[in-house]
Design an enzyme around this catalytic site. Structure first.
Site, PDB file in Angstrom:
ATOM      1  N   PHE A 152       0.822  -1.213   0.000  1.00 52.30           N
ATOM      2  CA  PHE A 152       0.000   0.000   0.000  1.00 52.30           C
ATOM      3  C   PHE A 152       0.855   1.263   0.000  1.00 52.30           C
ATOM      4  CE2 PHE A 152      -2.244  -3.437   2.177  1.00 52.30           C
ATOM      5  CZ  PHE A 152      -3.392  -3.526   1.413  1.00 52.30           C
ATOM      6  N   GLU A 155       4.141   6.696  -3.238  1.00 53.19           N
ATOM      7  CA  GLU A 155       5.389   7.297  -3.697  1.00 53.19           C
ATOM      8  C   GLU A 155       5.605   8.568  -2.873  1.00 53.19           C
ATOM      9  OE1 GLU A 155       5.615   7.694  -7.966  1.00 53.19           O
ATOM     10  OE2 GLU A 155       4.777   5.698  -8.210  1.00 53.19           O
ATOM     11  N   CYS A 264      -0.776   4.173 -10.418  1.00 49.34           N
ATOM     12  CA  CYS A 264      -1.641   3.235  -9.692  1.00 49.34           C
ATOM     13  C   CYS A 264      -3.124   3.545  -9.811  1.00 49.34           C
ATOM     14  CB  CYS A 264      -1.230   3.188  -8.220  1.00 49.34           C
ATOM     15  SG  CYS A 264       0.414   2.508  -7.994  1.00 49.34           S
ATOM     16  N   ARG A 334       3.820   9.271 -14.907  1.00 44.30           N
ATOM     17  CA  ARG A 334       2.844   8.351 -15.506  1.00 44.30           C
ATOM     18  C   ARG A 334       1.431   8.899 -15.265  1.00 44.30           C
ATOM     19  NH1 ARG A 334       4.361   2.816 -12.777  1.00 44.30           N
ATOM     20  NH2 ARG A 334       4.845   4.255 -11.100  1.00 44.30           N
TER      21      ARG A 334
HETATM   22  C1  UDX Z   1      -1.545   5.278  -4.350  1.00 44.59           C
HETATM   23  C2  UDX Z   1      -2.109   4.784  -3.013  1.00 44.59           C
HETATM   24  O1  UDX Z   1      -2.225   5.883  -2.107  1.00 44.59           O
HETATM   25  C3  UDX Z   1      -1.228   3.706  -2.436  1.00 44.59           C
HETATM   26  O2  UDX Z   1      -1.780   3.215  -1.220  1.00 44.59           O
HETATM   27  C4  UDX Z   1      -1.106   2.584  -3.442  1.00 44.59           C
HETATM   28  O3  UDX Z   1      -0.249   1.583  -2.969  1.00 44.59           O
HETATM   29  C5  UDX Z   1      -0.572   3.120  -4.769  1.00 44.59           C
HETATM   30  O4  UDX Z   1      -1.407   4.178  -5.233  1.00 44.59           O
HETATM   31  P1  UDX Z   1       0.401   6.945  -5.062  1.00 44.59           P
HETATM   32  O5  UDX Z   1       0.050   6.618  -6.484  1.00 44.59           O
HETATM   33  O6  UDX Z   1       1.848   6.986  -4.658  1.00 44.59           O
HETATM   34  O7  UDX Z   1      -0.294   5.885  -4.081  1.00 44.59           O
HETATM   35  O8  UDX Z   1      -0.191   8.383  -4.762  1.00 44.59           O
HETATM   36  P2  UDX Z   1      -1.301   9.024  -3.828  1.00 44.59           P
HETATM   37  O9  UDX Z   1      -0.653   9.755  -2.711  1.00 44.59           O
HETATM   38  O10 UDX Z   1      -2.368   8.067  -3.480  1.00 44.59           O
HETATM   39  O11 UDX Z   1      -1.901  10.121  -4.839  1.00 44.59           O
HETATM   40  C6  UDX Z   1      -2.513   9.711  -6.052  1.00 44.59           C
HETATM   41  C7  UDX Z   1      -2.997  10.889  -6.830  1.00 44.59           C
HETATM   42  O12 UDX Z   1      -4.109  11.496  -6.186  1.00 44.59           O
HETATM   43  C8  UDX Z   1      -1.973  12.015  -7.035  1.00 44.59           C
HETATM   44  O13 UDX Z   1      -2.049  12.469  -8.364  1.00 44.59           O
HETATM   45  C9  UDX Z   1      -2.434  13.088  -6.065  1.00 44.59           C
HETATM   46  O14 UDX Z   1      -2.079  14.379  -6.492  1.00 44.59           O
HETATM   47  C10 UDX Z   1      -3.944  12.895  -6.100  1.00 44.59           C
HETATM   48  N1  UDX Z   1      -4.628  13.379  -4.901  1.00 44.59           N
HETATM   49  C11 UDX Z   1      -4.371  12.810  -3.692  1.00 44.59           C
HETATM   50  C12 UDX Z   1      -5.582  14.380  -5.024  1.00 44.59           C
HETATM   51  O15 UDX Z   1      -5.827  14.892  -6.115  1.00 44.59           O
HETATM   52  N2  UDX Z   1      -6.232  14.803  -3.899  1.00 44.59           N
HETATM   53  C13 UDX Z   1      -5.999  14.273  -2.669  1.00 44.59           C
HETATM   54  O16 UDX Z   1      -6.639  14.707  -1.701  1.00 44.59           O
HETATM   55  C14 UDX Z   1      -5.035  13.248  -2.563  1.00 44.59           C
END
Ligand code: UDX
Length: 433
Positions: A152, A155, A264, A334
């Site tokens: 989970f 990044e 992801c 990505r």
């Molecule tokens: C995600 C999951 O959080 C993680 O648990 C899983 O293992 C892999 O996918 P990650 O892709 O590293 O992790 O990024 P995350 O912090 O979840 O953010 C994903 C996207 O959502 C980003 O583009 C971020 O900018 C966006 N985001 C996040 C929002 O637009 N608003 C928010 O409130 C939170």
């Protein structure tokens, strides 16, 4: 213990380094020659805070080795983590499992001792069962157990999330020995009192898919509300604060803006829908189609806001884009909303200059036609409009007065709702979201 990690990308490299930190002897398997060469020198081929130091420490200490040889891997130890990618299939919503499948095809025939294969990659439900059946066919007089241990990590916080995760999940087949081995591997985490949930493999696979679907839904929920707020002249950030105080809702993942991207969430919700369809349960997840639609609409809307801010046309306009990574503390582009918006704005006739503290090289590789700057000031030189699309601290903390003499027009668009509106307005800027 002797552990093997197959696939040394964001997930595998972090996992391998953290397992070495726990005291295990780790062999990482990486087939990409450039990535392998860097890892051998103790270099991390992507940006992840703290990982270069951790990886180098354990390459130097001899507790972490890397190879491209499955022969070497097969004889290294009894536990094999699968950490290869499961990208979206070209032209389809489903996940492409060719890398996961090839681990089983290549590794299992080489095994000369019993083995436990622990999948960490995000896979559609039913994959562990299919891989276990295939491993059984390929195994030569040895017993190969397959179990699933989803990851989970986020990044930007990958080390912290691996060493101190919220929970550990293990999916194993009845009568399997994976739980005992996994408890030994993760002993330092379990000793901290971290919940350790043991289920069947299908449930473990679905835990990961559901977690990502929930997070994506939360972001699209607040972005849908943001659309209504825009129409009504309301403030979505204040609204998120207010509803977020309710512990049943929670403030995390309620940041409105240009939406989610990365390697992801977008592909995982699509793969989840595709798999539900294969299982005859497509209807249950139709809401995820809308989650995806709301998310994509945020990008298009951002381009429209930019066009309106520039008087109805982007032709010949100088646009500065601050941020290209899909989120701060990452160089990952990505499915980055920021780069997607930059590309769309350029296609509408603007001259676009992008600056990201870490993601310029990766952005240039996939979007070579955009211009890239080495600093905020350089990107904003003669800009008619400035868009902040990734909320890096250096953008959140920008002093608008520093840009006043650089830009051609003081128009800023806050694509991540991360700027102090009053501060920018008092410096003479017109502020849009
Ligand atoms: C995600 C999951 O959080 C993680 O648990 C899983 O293992 C892999 O996918 P990650 O892709 O590293 O992790 O990024 P995350 O912090 O979840 O953010 C994903 C996207 O959502 C980003 O583009 C971020 O900018 C966006 N985001 C996040 C929002 O637009 N608003 C928010 O409130 C939170």
């Amino acid at each position: 213990m002797r552990l093997t990690v197959i696939g040394m990308g964001y997930l595998g490299a972090t996992h391998a380094a953290c397992m070495a930190e726990f005291g295990h002897e780790v062999l990482g398997v990486e087939r990409n020659p450039d990535r392998l060469a860097k890892l051998k020198d103790g270099e991390v081929p992507f940006y992840e805070p703290g990982l270069p130091e951790l990886l180098k420490r354990h390459i130097d200490s001899g507790r972490l080795h890397v190879t491209d040889s499955y022969d070497a891997a097969a004889s290294w130890g009894e536990v094999f983590f699968i950490a290869v990618g499961t990208p979206q299939k070209r032209g389809e919503n489903a996940a492409d499992l060719c890398y996961v499948d090839s681990v089983i095809e290549e590794l299992v025939p080489l095994l000369e001792h019993d083995a436990l294969i622990l999948g960490k990659s995000t896979v559609p439900v039913g994959t562990a069962q299919r891989l276990a059946d295939r491993a059984n066919e390929l195994a030569k007089d040895v017993h190969v157990e397959v179990a699933w241990n989803p990851e989970f990590l986020r990044e930007g916080f990958a080390i912290q999330d691996t060493i101190h995760p919220d929970r550990l999940v293990l999916g194993q087949f009845a009568g399997g020995g994976a739980e005992a081995v996994t408890r030994e591997i993760y002993a330092p985490i379990i000793e901290e009192g971290t919940p350790f949930i043991v289920t069947d493999t299908a449930t473990a696979e679905l835990v990961k898919a559901s977690a990502n679907a929930f997070l994506a839904t939360k972001i699209s929920f607040i972005n849908a509300i943001a659309e209504v707020c825009s129409a009504a002249g309301a403030d979505v950030s204040a609204l998120a604060d207010a509803i977020g105080y309710d512990p049943r809702i929670g403030r995390k993942f309620l940041n409105a803006g240009i939406g989610f991207g990365g390697g992801c969430l977008p592909k995982d919700i699509r793969a989840f829908m595709a798999r539900a369809g294969e299982l005859g349960a497509a209807q249950a997840l139709t809401f995820l189609r809308e989650v995806d639609n709301v998310n994509m609409r945020r990008r298009t809307r951002m381009v429209e806001v930019a066009r309106e801010a520039c008087g109805g046309s982007l032709v010949g306009v100088n646009v500065a884009i601050l941020g290209a990574a899909f989120k701060p503390e990452s160089d990952d582009v990505r499915d980055s909303p920021a780069l997607n918006v930059a590309g769309q704005i350029q296609l509408q006739g603007a001259s676009v200059t992008v600056y990201d503290p870490k993601a310029n090289p990766n952005s240039r590789a996939i979007f070579p036609t955009l211009s890239y700057a080495e600093s905020t000031l350089e990107a904003c030189d003669h800009a008619d409009v400035v868009l902040v699309l990734t909320e890096w601290a250096e953008f959140r903390e920008l002093n608008p007065y520093d840009l006043n003499s650089v830009v051609r027009q003081r128009i800023v668009i806050d694509g991540r709702l991360c700027l102090d509106k009053a501060q920018w307005q008092s410096a003479g800027w017109t502020y849009f979201t």
